[in-house]
Design a protein around this motif. Structure first.
Motif, mmCIF file in Angstrom:
data_model
loop_
_atom_site.group_PDB
_atom_site.id
_atom_site.type_symbol
_atom_site.label_atom_id
_atom_site.label_comp_id
_atom_site.label_asym_id
_atom_site.label_seq_id
_atom_site.Cartn_x
_atom_site.Cartn_y
_atom_site.Cartn_z
ATOM 1 N N GLY A 129 46.919 57.264 46.960
ATOM 2 C CA GLY A 129 46.309 55.740 47.376
ATOM 3 C C GLY A 129 45.144 56.007 46.919
ATOM 4 N N GLU A 130 44.106 56.741 46.307
ATOM 5 C CA GLU A 130 42.976 56.109 45.322
ATOM 6 C C GLU A 130 43.420 54.898 44.396
ATOM 7 N N VAL A 131 44.662 55.147 43.586
ATOM 8 C CA VAL A 131 45.062 55.294 42.462
ATOM 9 C C VAL A 131 45.702 53.678 42.787
ATOM 10 N N GLN A 132 46.032 53.675 44.577
ATOM 11 C CA GLN A 132 47.244 52.631 44.663
ATOM 12 C C GLN A 132 45.758 51.335 45.185
ATOM 13 N N ARG A 133 44.913 51.904 45.514
ATOM 14 C CA ARG A 133 43.627 51.368 46.269
ATOM 15 C C ARG A 133 43.066 50.327 44.786
ATOM 16 N N ALA A 134 43.182 50.333 43.996
ATOM 17 C CA ALA A 134 42.566 50.694 42.249
ATOM 18 C C ALA A 134 43.531 49.461 41.598
ATOM 19 N N LYS A 135 44.786 49.539 41.736
ATOM 20 C CA LYS A 135 45.976 48.563 41.468
ATOM 21 C C LYS A 135 46.106 47.399 42.387
ATOM 22 N N ASN A 136 45.730 47.829 43.468
ATOM 23 C CA ASN A 136 46.122 46.502 44.905
ATOM 24 C C ASN A 136 44.345 45.664 44.044
ATOM 25 N N THR A 137 43.559 46.388 43.694
ATOM 26 C CA THR A 137 41.957 45.440 43.332
ATOM 27 C C THR A 137 42.105 44.796 41.733
ATOM 28 N N LEU A 138 43.176 45.225 41.355
ATOM 29 C CA LEU A 138 43.609 44.687 39.982
ATOM 30 C C LEU A 138 44.217 43.457 39.661
ATOM 31 N N ARG A 139 45.566 43.743 40.810
ATOM 32 C CA ARG A 139 46.135 42.765 40.799
ATOM 33 C C ARG A 139 45.814 41.456 41.374
ATOM 34 N N TYR A 140 45.032 41.841 42.650
ATOM 35 C CA TYR A 140 44.017 40.518 43.361
ATOM 36 C C TYR A 140 42.942 39.702 41.970
ATOM 37 N N SER A 141 42.600 40.600 40.940
ATOM 38 C CA SER A 141 41.500 40.324 40.188
ATOM 39 C C SER A 141 42.202 39.173 39.376
ATOM 40 N N ALA A 142 43.658 39.666 38.927
ATOM 41 C CA ALA A 142 44.641 38.906 37.769
ATOM 42 C C ALA A 142 45.450 37.760 38.597
ATOM 43 N N ILE A 143 45.275 37.873 39.876
ATOM 44 C CA ILE A 143 45.359 36.402 40.936
ATOM 45 C C ILE A 143 44.017 35.080 40.850
ATOM 46 N N GLY A 144 43.610 35.950 41.323
ATOM 47 C CA GLY A 144 41.919 35.315 40.723
ATOM 48 C C GLY A 144 41.981 34.933 39.809
ATOM 49 N N TYR A 145 42.122 34.955 39.096
ATOM 50 C CA TYR A 145 41.706 34.558 37.116
ATOM 51 C C TYR A 145 43.615 33.733 37.543
ATOM 52 N N GLY A 146 44.263 33.721 37.908
ATOM 53 C CA GLY A 146 45.648 32.691 37.958
ATOM 54 C C GLY A 146 45.369 31.506 38.544
ATOM 55 N N VAL A 147 44.301 31.641 39.470
ATOM 56 C CA VAL A 147 44.707 30.315 40.731
ATOM 57 C C VAL A 147 43.103 29.356 40.118
ATOM 58 N N ALA A 148 42.077 30.336 39.139
ATOM 59 C CA ALA A 148 41.306 29.725 37.815
ATOM 60 C C ALA A 148 41.694 29.001 37.330
ATOM 61 N N ILE A 149 42.072 29.100 36.816
ATOM 62 C CA ILE A 149 43.332 29.090 35.800
ATOM 63 C C ILE A 149 43.765 27.212 36.006
ATOM 64 N N LEU A 150 44.419 27.817 37.101
ATOM 65 C CA LEU A 150 45.027 26.755 37.728
ATOM 66 C C LEU A 150 45.102 25.816 38.795
ATOM 67 N N ALA A 151 43.145 26.223 38.845
ATOM 68 C CA ALA A 151 42.479 24.183 39.397
ATOM 69 C C ALA A 151 42.450 24.039 39.600
ATOM 70 N N PRO A 152 42.358 23.265 37.949
ATOM 71 C CA PRO A 152 41.985 22.025 37.340
ATOM 72 C C PRO A 152 43.636 21.397 37.477
ATOM 73 N N LEU A 153 44.714 21.590 37.328
ATOM 74 C CA LEU A 153 45.589 21.690 36.973
ATOM 75 C C LEU A 153 46.073 20.923 39.403
ATOM 76 N N LEU A 154 45.673 21.998 40.030
ATOM 77 C CA LEU A 154 45.897 21.993 41.394
ATOM 78 C C LEU A 154 45.729 19.909 41.821
ATOM 79 N N VAL A 155 44.038 19.924 40.979
ATOM 80 C CA VAL A 155 42.400 18.799 41.598
ATOM 81 C C VAL A 155 44.050 17.998 41.057
ATOM 82 N N ARG A 156 44.174 18.305 40.154
ATOM 83 C CA ARG A 156 44.332 16.908 39.113
ATOM 84 C C ARG A 156 45.653 15.642 40.118
ATOM 85 N N ILE A 157 46.237 17.118 40.685
ATOM 86 C CA ILE A 157 47.901 16.861 41.324
ATOM 87 C C ILE A 157 47.440 15.861 42.743
ATOM 88 N N LEU A 158 45.849 16.468 43.199
ATOM 89 C CA LEU A 158 45.762 15.894 44.739
ATOM 90 C C LEU A 158 45.420 14.826 44.330
#
Length: 116
Positions: free
Chosen positions: A81-110
Motif C-alpha cells: 500500500g505504501e509503495v503504491q502511494r509512493a509511486k502515485n506521488t512520483l507520478r504526480y511529480s512527473a505530471i507537475g514537471y510536464g505541466v511546467a514544461i508545457l506552460a509557456p506553450l499553452l500561454v502562447r496558444i491562448l
C-alpha cells in the motif's frame, strides 16, 4: 534498521543541499531603495513575467513532490500500500514537471486565440 539509515541519509543530503542553496542566495531587493521594482513596457511582458513565475512555482512544487515520493518509497518497508502511494506521488511529480514544461506553450496558444 536499514530504512531508518536511508531516511537519515536522505534528510542529511537534503539539509546539506538546503544549506548550500541558502548560503549562495543573495537578498532579492538589496540596494533598491527608492527604485521601482519593475518597469513594464507592454502587456506581453506582464504575461511573460507571470508565466515565468508560475513555471518556477510549478517546478518547485514538483520537486517537493518528487522528494516526498522518494522518501515515502524509501520508508515503505515493502508494504504494498505504501509503495503504491509512493509511486502515485512520483507520478504526480512527473505530471507537475510536464505541466511546467508545457506552460509557456499553452500561454502562447491562448495568446494566439485572443489575438495577442
Amino acid at each position: 534498521m536499514t530504512h531508518l539509515k536511508a531516511a537519515i541519509a536522505s534528510v542529511a543530503v537534503a539539509g546539506i543541499a538546503a544549506a548550500v542553496l541558502v548560503s549562495a542566495a543573495r537578498p532579492a531587493l538589496a540596494g533598491t531603495a527608492g527604485q521601482p521594482l519593475a518597469i513594464v513596457a507592454s502587456l506581453d511582458q506582464v504575461v511573460t513575467n507571470i508565466t515565468n513565475w508560475l513555471v518556477g512555482l510549478l517546478v518547485g512544487l514538483a520537486t517537493l513532490l518528487l522528494t516526498v515520493g522518494g522518501v515515502r518509497y524509501l520508508l515503505a518497508g515493502g508494504d504494498p500500500g505504501e509503495v503504491q502511494r509512493a509511486k502515485n506521488t512520483l507520478r504526480y511529480s512527473a505530471i507537475g514537471y510536464g505541466v511546467a514544461i508545457l506552460a509557456p506553450l499553452l500561454v502562447r496558444i491562448l495568446k494566439g486565440f485572443v489575438g495577442g
